[in-house]
Design a protein around this motif. Structure first.
Motif, PDB file in Angstrom:
ATOM      1  N   ALA A 136       0.706  -1.061  -0.185  1.00 49.42           N
ATOM      2  CA  ALA A 136       0.167  -0.112   0.088  1.00 49.42           C
ATOM      3  C   ALA A 136       1.010   1.124  -0.056  1.00 49.42           C
ATOM      4  CB  ALA A 136      -0.935   0.096   1.126  1.00 49.42           C
ATOM      5  N   ALA A 137       1.939   1.130   0.780  1.00 47.92           N
ATOM      6  CA  ALA A 137       2.966   2.383   0.705  1.00 47.92           C
ATOM      7  C   ALA A 137       3.672   2.398  -0.601  1.00 47.92           C
ATOM      8  CB  ALA A 137       4.056   2.223   1.685  1.00 47.92           C
ATOM      9  N   GLU A 138       3.951   1.152  -1.234  1.00 46.71           N
ATOM     10  CA  GLU A 138       4.530   1.550  -2.527  1.00 46.71           C
ATOM     11  C   GLU A 138       3.823   2.226  -3.642  1.00 46.71           C
ATOM     12  OE1 GLU A 138       5.744  -2.432  -3.679  1.00 46.71           O
ATOM     13  OE2 GLU A 138       7.981  -1.711  -3.603  1.00 46.71           O
ATOM     14  N   HIS A 139       2.410   1.565  -3.513  1.00 48.11           N
ATOM     15  CA  HIS A 139       1.388   2.210  -4.371  1.00 48.11           C
ATOM     16  C   HIS A 139       1.035   3.653  -4.201  1.00 48.11           C
ATOM     17  CE1 HIS A 139      -2.362   2.392  -6.941  1.00 48.11           C
ATOM     18  NE2 HIS A 139      -3.052   3.178  -5.857  1.00 48.11           N
ATOM     19  N   ALA A 140       1.243   3.997  -2.744  1.00 49.19           N
ATOM     20  CA  ALA A 140       0.774   5.427  -2.332  1.00 49.19           C
ATOM     21  C   ALA A 140       2.072   6.317  -3.155  1.00 49.19           C
ATOM     22  CB  ALA A 140       0.811   5.789  -0.963  1.00 49.19           C
ATOM     23  N   ARG A 141       3.198   5.728  -3.049  1.00 48.36           N
ATOM     24  CA  ARG A 141       4.326   6.597  -3.711  1.00 48.36           C
ATOM     25  C   ARG A 141       4.209   6.694  -5.118  1.00 48.36           C
ATOM     26  NH1 ARG A 141       7.254   3.590   0.427  1.00 48.36           N
ATOM     27  NH2 ARG A 141       7.701   1.874  -1.081  1.00 48.36           N
ATOM     28  N   GLU A 142       3.801   5.543  -5.881  1.00 49.03           N
ATOM     29  CA  GLU A 142       3.677   5.727  -7.264  1.00 49.03           C
ATOM     30  C   GLU A 142       2.452   6.475  -7.676  1.00 49.03           C
ATOM     31  OE1 GLU A 142       3.631   1.309  -8.259  1.00 49.03           O
ATOM     32  OE2 GLU A 142       5.745   0.950  -7.599  1.00 49.03           O
ATOM     33  N   ALA A 143       1.170   6.015  -7.327  1.00 54.16           N
ATOM     34  CA  ALA A 143      -0.058   6.603  -7.558  1.00 54.16           C
ATOM     35  C   ALA A 143      -0.213   8.140  -7.104  1.00 54.16           C
ATOM     36  CB  ALA A 143      -1.247   5.705  -7.143  1.00 54.16           C
ATOM     37  N   PHE A 144       0.357   8.330  -6.114  1.00 46.75           N
ATOM     38  CA  PHE A 144      -0.052   9.616  -5.379  1.00 46.75           C
ATOM     39  C   PHE A 144       1.251  10.496  -4.962  1.00 46.75           C
ATOM     40  CE2 PHE A 144      -3.214   6.702  -4.135  1.00 46.75           C
ATOM     41  CZ  PHE A 144      -4.380   7.040  -4.715  1.00 46.75           C
ATOM     42  N   ALA A 145       2.330   9.918  -5.318  1.00 45.61           N
ATOM     43  CA  ALA A 145       3.720  10.536  -4.947  1.00 45.61           C
ATOM     44  C   ALA A 145       3.773  10.850  -3.495  1.00 45.61           C
ATOM     45  CB  ALA A 145       3.641  11.624  -5.786  1.00 45.61           C
ATOM     46  N   VAL A 146       3.098   9.935  -2.546  1.00 46.07           N
ATOM     47  CA  VAL A 146       3.288  10.069  -1.328  1.00 46.07           C
ATOM     48  C   VAL A 146       3.895   8.926  -0.779  1.00 46.07           C
ATOM     49  CG1 VAL A 146       1.994   9.832   0.988  1.00 46.07           C
ATOM     50  CG2 VAL A 146       0.988  11.139  -0.892  1.00 46.07           C
ATOM     51  N   ASP A 147       5.205   9.157  -0.055  1.00 49.40           N
ATOM     52  CA  ASP A 147       6.227   8.548   0.583  1.00 49.40           C
ATOM     53  C   ASP A 147       6.200   8.577   2.241  1.00 49.40           C
ATOM     54  OD1 ASP A 147       8.288   6.836   1.473  1.00 49.40           O
ATOM     55  OD2 ASP A 147       9.596   7.572  -0.007  1.00 49.40           O
ATOM     56  N   ALA A 148       5.291   7.987   2.862  1.00 49.97           N
ATOM     57  CA  ALA A 148       5.224   8.079   4.244  1.00 49.97           C
ATOM     58  C   ALA A 148       6.613   8.040   4.880  1.00 49.97           C
ATOM     59  CB  ALA A 148       4.270   7.028   4.800  1.00 49.97           C
ATOM     60  N   GLY A 149       7.334   7.062   4.486  1.00 49.70           N
ATOM     61  CA  GLY A 149       8.737   7.060   5.374  1.00 49.70           C
ATOM     62  C   GLY A 149       9.561   8.327   4.982  1.00 49.70           C
ATOM     63  N   ALA A 150       9.425   8.826   3.907  1.00 47.34           N
ATOM     64  CA  ALA A 150      10.214   9.983   3.421  1.00 47.34           C
ATOM     65  C   ALA A 150       9.618  11.394   4.469  1.00 47.34           C
ATOM     66  CB  ALA A 150      10.078  10.512   2.211  1.00 47.34           C
ATOM     67  N   LEU A 151       8.271  11.109   4.795  1.00 49.31           N
ATOM     68  CA  LEU A 151       7.782  12.114   5.428  1.00 49.31           C
ATOM     69  C   LEU A 151       8.239  12.367   6.922  1.00 49.31           C
ATOM     70  CD1 LEU A 151       4.117  12.216   4.124  1.00 49.31           C
ATOM     71  CD2 LEU A 151       5.846  13.707   3.302  1.00 49.31           C
ATOM     72  N   ARG A 152       8.703  11.189   7.411  1.00 51.51           N
ATOM     73  CA  ARG A 152       8.828  11.126   8.813  1.00 51.51           C
ATOM     74  C   ARG A 152       9.921  12.513   9.296  1.00 51.51           C
ATOM     75  NH1 ARG A 152      11.511   7.076  11.476  1.00 51.51           N
ATOM     76  NH2 ARG A 152      10.211   7.455  13.438  1.00 51.51           N
ATOM     77  N   PRO A 153      10.962  12.658   8.486  1.00 55.19           N
ATOM     78  CA  PRO A 153      11.660  13.831   9.067  1.00 55.19           C
ATOM     79  C   PRO A 153      10.782  15.386   9.189  1.00 55.19           C
ATOM     80  CG  PRO A 153      12.947  12.495   7.296  1.00 55.19           C
ATOM     81  CD  PRO A 153      11.531  11.850   7.671  1.00 55.19           C
ATOM     82  N   HIS A 154       9.869  15.216   8.732  1.00 56.76           N
ATOM     83  CA  HIS A 154       9.137  16.324   8.920  1.00 56.76           C
ATOM     84  C   HIS A 154       8.098  16.427   9.923  1.00 56.76           C
ATOM     85  CE1 HIS A 154      10.047  16.775   4.318  1.00 56.76           C
ATOM     86  NE2 HIS A 154       9.927  17.984   4.524  1.00 56.76           N
ATOM     87  N   PHE A 155       8.109  15.362  10.943  1.00 62.35           N
ATOM     88  CA  PHE A 155       7.418  15.256  11.929  1.00 62.35           C
ATOM     89  C   PHE A 155       7.990  14.944  13.198  1.00 62.35           C
ATOM     90  CE2 PHE A 155       4.345  13.631   8.550  1.00 62.35           C
ATOM     91  CZ  PHE A 155       3.661  14.948   8.585  1.00 62.35           C
ATOM     92  N   GLU A 156       8.840  15.964  13.428  1.00 61.91           N
ATOM     93  CA  GLU A 156       9.706  15.968  14.749  1.00 61.91           C
ATOM     94  C   GLU A 156       8.697  16.180  16.000  1.00 61.91           C
ATOM     95  OE1 GLU A 156      11.584  17.032  18.087  1.00 61.91           O
ATOM     96  OE2 GLU A 156      10.924  18.623  16.753  1.00 61.91           O
ATOM     97  N   LEU A 157       8.899  15.496  17.258  1.00 67.89           N
ATOM     98  CA  LEU A 157       7.924  15.283  18.039  1.00 67.89           C
ATOM     99  C   LEU A 157       7.752  16.629  18.854  1.00 67.89           C
ATOM    100  CD1 LEU A 157       5.881  14.059  20.162  1.00 67.89           C
ATOM    101  CD2 LEU A 157       7.976  13.063  21.419  1.00 67.89           C
ATOM    102  N   ASN A 158       8.724  17.281  18.991  1.00 72.32           N
ATOM    103  CA  ASN A 158       8.769  18.574  20.005  1.00 72.32           C
ATOM    104  C   ASN A 158       8.019  19.725  19.091  1.00 72.32           C
ATOM    105  OD1 ASN A 158       9.303  19.902  22.449  1.00 72.32           O
ATOM    106  ND2 ASN A 158      10.236  21.340  21.057  1.00 72.32           N
ATOM    107  N   ARG A 159       8.353  19.508  17.736  1.00 75.56           N
ATOM    108  CA  ARG A 159       7.867  20.871  16.941  1.00 75.56           C
ATOM    109  C   ARG A 159       6.414  20.215  16.600  1.00 75.56           C
ATOM    110  NH1 ARG A 159      11.133  24.185  13.070  1.00 75.56           N
ATOM    111  NH2 ARG A 159       9.421  25.653  12.292  1.00 75.56           N
ATOM    112  N   VAL A 160       6.032  19.115  16.442  1.00 76.42           N
ATOM    113  CA  VAL A 160       4.784  18.856  16.343  1.00 76.42           C
ATOM    114  C   VAL A 160       3.986  19.164  17.376  1.00 76.42           C
ATOM    115  CG1 VAL A 160       2.942  16.761  15.917  1.00 76.42           C
ATOM    116  CG2 VAL A 160       5.122  16.811  14.552  1.00 76.42           C
ATOM    117  N   LEU A 161       4.377  18.884  18.457  1.00 74.63           N
ATOM    118  CA  LEU A 161       3.721  19.271  19.726  1.00 74.63           C
ATOM    119  C   LEU A 161       3.447  20.793  20.000  1.00 74.63           C
ATOM    120  CD1 LEU A 161       2.399  17.891  22.335  1.00 74.63           C
ATOM    121  CD2 LEU A 161       4.657  18.277  23.355  1.00 74.63           C
TER     122      LEU A 161
END
Length: 689
Positions: free
Chosen positions: A343-368
């Motif tokens: 499903a993650a592979e499909h999201a990368r190919e069909a929607f250009a969404v890479d959940a793993g690559a997004l993780r560096p954008h969600f740093e806990l303290n900043r999200v909080l």
């Protein structure tokens, strides 16, 4: 059960309220033995207070009976939340064993009060005709509570109920202890670095640190070994990233095997709980536990819940099959351990969404701070000041405390964040309070948010997955329900609402995760500071809608498992409990769900919500509350979104009200009408074309 008599020495640390701000418990100053003694002394003190109330020669009034009972037992109210905070969040073997010992004593204590016929007689004699507002609500609440507790039963039946309650308390504590142990024991140890292909450097380092904490290796991220710990869910977060299909299956098999056999087997305990609950329900005049449980909930009947589940299961399963066909080809099946990855592979190919690559954008303290807190400021005028000097008074390093104030600068409560996983912590995420808003006692809330984010390696930032970010927003919705509470009585404020609507405010709070102005502020790359790539939000929403069928079926599967166990009757219970795995599978298939394609979010062996906690016949609450949530979110969209004016209305009519007013009445006051189902169906992608 004969109460254990304990007399506390004059210097016992729990005899007086905590001197810390707002009564924050001083966990570091109290030993387990002192907590146990405090609980037992608190029960004795509470019984003495209630005995004085019941022995009074005065005619029963609201003040000398209902309000007096509400305000009694203050020592017990201080100590019990401390103890159960530790059991859930730092449940060492000794604490789990102590919980098994004390839980039946606490159940017997509650029975000694609620099943005393003198209390039922006094409450029945209270003249409530002139009562209004919260006083009238408190009297109504107590009368319902007594009825559900069995106060109307004959003496022999009350004795039987006491026995059942004690055995249930012991069994639930045993289930939790075994599940915590088995979840830790079944974590997957990896010795070859190549098997971790797909994981980021921080995830690999965290897995090495987890292995070292468990006694394997020295935490070297390159040399290993590495430990893939298990969350409470069936589908583990690791599965979306691991390229090694065999390792994915190993992780999945470990997850679904929890509780099934061995030293920490839970299934026999779960079946005992099912049988005990059925006995209790029948004693209280219901045919099954679900029928009994609904007596103080918003859902009107067993049939109403089943109608909602039936309306969703078929379309959701059809969507899940269609999604599987997209990624695997028509006629092919996707194994459940492979689904997150493909499903993650499909999201990368069909929607250009890479959940793993997004993780560096969600740093806990900043999200909080820039996300969760910022939304609370924009909507509700709250400000958050960290109080690091209070952290040493808690039970583990790394737990943080914030003072929360309103727009006028008045402190409304404390927020405590315990975010990182540990072997002694129960799985999942939750909010709980150790103090509740209660004007009658001059108390303000102290609210905890507990999660299981993998601890980062030393010196590294804590990065969240998108799911964990959603969970943080969700749990903080519960936190807001507690912090913004108003009212006289703790038993009516904050999250003290019917179980099947308590998730409503938390689910609304998830909506702000994708508020564009917030997202731009908190979703910044941890190293470069860059925002999410343009169009990411739209692509995330498209990918979410595509995978919604699978997620809906996962949730509904767990709901159906819960509902099936708690709608067994005297005629069906023996056959059902004889083979739990077969019963679970039959219940899913009968509802139209294929567990080989989409396993339920939780299985019977590791369903802590219903066998270790009090969500029995209540897991449907999330979807029941989502009817309100989806409809409320539509109102926010129609009225300008994240504005202070909108937040003021939502807080005034809903968040602040707790159970001081019927929640559905509060919803009508907020929305101007009852909630409609269509927004939920649209969100879940279940509207017919």
């Amino acid at each position: 059960m004969t109460p254990v008599t304990v007399t506390l020495p004059e210097d016992h640390p729990l005899l007086s309220p905590s001197p810390l701000p707002l009564g924050l418990p001083d966990f570091a100053a109290v030993s387990d033995a002192e907590l146990a003694a405090g609980l037992r002394h608190g029960m004795a003190e509470h019984r003495a207070e209630v005995e004085a109330l019941l022995s009074s020669a005065e005619d029963p009034t609201f003040e000398n009976t209902v309000r007096a009972l509400e305000l009694s037992g203050q020592l017990l109210r201080r100590v019990a939340p401390m103890f159960f905070t530790l059991v859930g969040s730092d449940g060492t073997d000794a604490r789990q064993a102590l919980a098994e010992e004390l839980s039946p004593e606490l159940a017997a204590h509650e029975d000694a009060i609620l099943l005393d016929p003198r209390l039922a007689e006094r409450v029945a004699a209270v003249d409530g005709a002139a009562l209004t507002g919260e006083d009238a609500r408190l009297l109504e609440h107590l009368r319902v509570r007594l009825e559900l507790a069995g106060a109307h039963l004959a003496p022999a039946e009350r004795d039987e109920l006491r026995r059942l309650n004690g055995e249930l308390a012991t069994a639930k504590a045993a289930y939790t202890r075994r599940l915590v142990a088995d979840t830790a024991a079944r974590a997957v140890l990896v010795t070859g670095r190549e098997r971790l292909a797909g994981l980021g450097a921080d995830e690999v380092a965290a897995a090495a640190a987890a292995a070292a904490e468990a006694g394997h290796g020295d935490g070297d991220a390159e040399a290993g070994p590495w430990l893939l710990t298990l969350s409470l869910f069936t589908s583990q977060p690791w599965l979306a990233d691991l390229a090694d299909a065999d390792l994915r299956r190993d992780v999945f098999d470990a997850s679904v095997a929890r509780g099934s056999e061995g030293e920490h087997e839970t299934l026999s305990t779960a079946m005992r709980i099912v049988r005990l609950r059925l006995e209790k329900a029948r004693l209280l005049g219901a045919s099954c536990w679900a029928e009994h449980a609904l007596k103080d909930r918003a859902a009107p009947s067993v049939a109403a819940v089943e109608e909602l589940l039936g309306a969703l299961a078929g379309p959701a399963m059809a969507n899940a099959r269609a999604d599987a066909a997209v990624v695997a080809g028509d006629g092919a099946d996707v194994a459940p351990w492979d689904w997150p990855y493909v499903a993650a592979e499909h999201a990368r190919e069909a929607f250009a969404v890479d959940a793993g690559a997004l993780r560096p954008h969600f740093e806990l303290n900043r999200v909080l701070t820039e996300g969760v807190f910022a939304a609370a400021t924009a909507l509700y005028g709250l400000s958050f000041t960290e109080r690091p000097e209070l952290a040493p008074h808690l039970y583990r390093p790394g737990i943080r405390v914030w003072e929360v104030a309103d727009e006028a600068g008045t402190v409304v409560g404390l927020f405590v964040g315990d975010f990182f996983a540990r072997a002694t912590k129960s799985g999942g995420a939750w909010m709980h309070t150790v103090r509740d808003k209660a004007e009658a006692l001059g108390e303000r809330p102290v609210v905890f948010c507990t999660m299981n984010v993998p601890s980062p390696a030393a010196g590294r930032p804590a990065l969240l997955t998108l799911d964990e970010t959603t969970t943080l927003f969700h749990e903080f919705g519960h936190v807001l329900h507690g912090l913004l509470a108003e009212g006289e009585y703790a038993s009516l404020t904050g999250t003290a609402v019917p179980r099947d609507v308590v998730e409503f405010p938390s689910q609304v709070n998830e909506y702000w995760l994708r508020e564009p102005s917030l997202l731009d502020a908190y979703a910044r790359h941890v190293e470069t500071g860059e925002p999410l790539p343009e169009g990411t939000l739209e692509r995330l929403e498209a990918a979410d809608l595509w995978g919604e069928g699978y997620r809906t079926v996962e949730y509904l599967g767990a709901t159906i498992v819960d509902w099936a166990w708690h709608t067994v009757t005297e005629e069906t219970v023996e056959e059902a409990t004889a083979d739990p795995a077969a019963f679970e599978r039959h219940a899913l298939e009968a509802a139209g769900i294929d567990p080989d394609l989409v396993p339920p979010r939780y299985g019977t062996g590791y369903f802590k919500h219903i066998f270790g906690n009090d969500y029995a016949a209540g897991y449907y609450s999330y979807i029941w509350a989502e009817v309100l949530d989806a409809d409320a979110v539509e109102w926010f969209r129609e009225n300008g979104g994240m504005t202070r004016e909108n937040g003021r209305r939502f807080a005034a009519e809903l968040l602040s009200r707790g159970d001081t007013r019927d929640l559905l009445e509060s919803y009508r006051a907020f929305r101007g009408r009852d909630a409609e189902l269509e927004p939920l169906l649209r969100r879940r992608g279940l509207l017919a074309d």
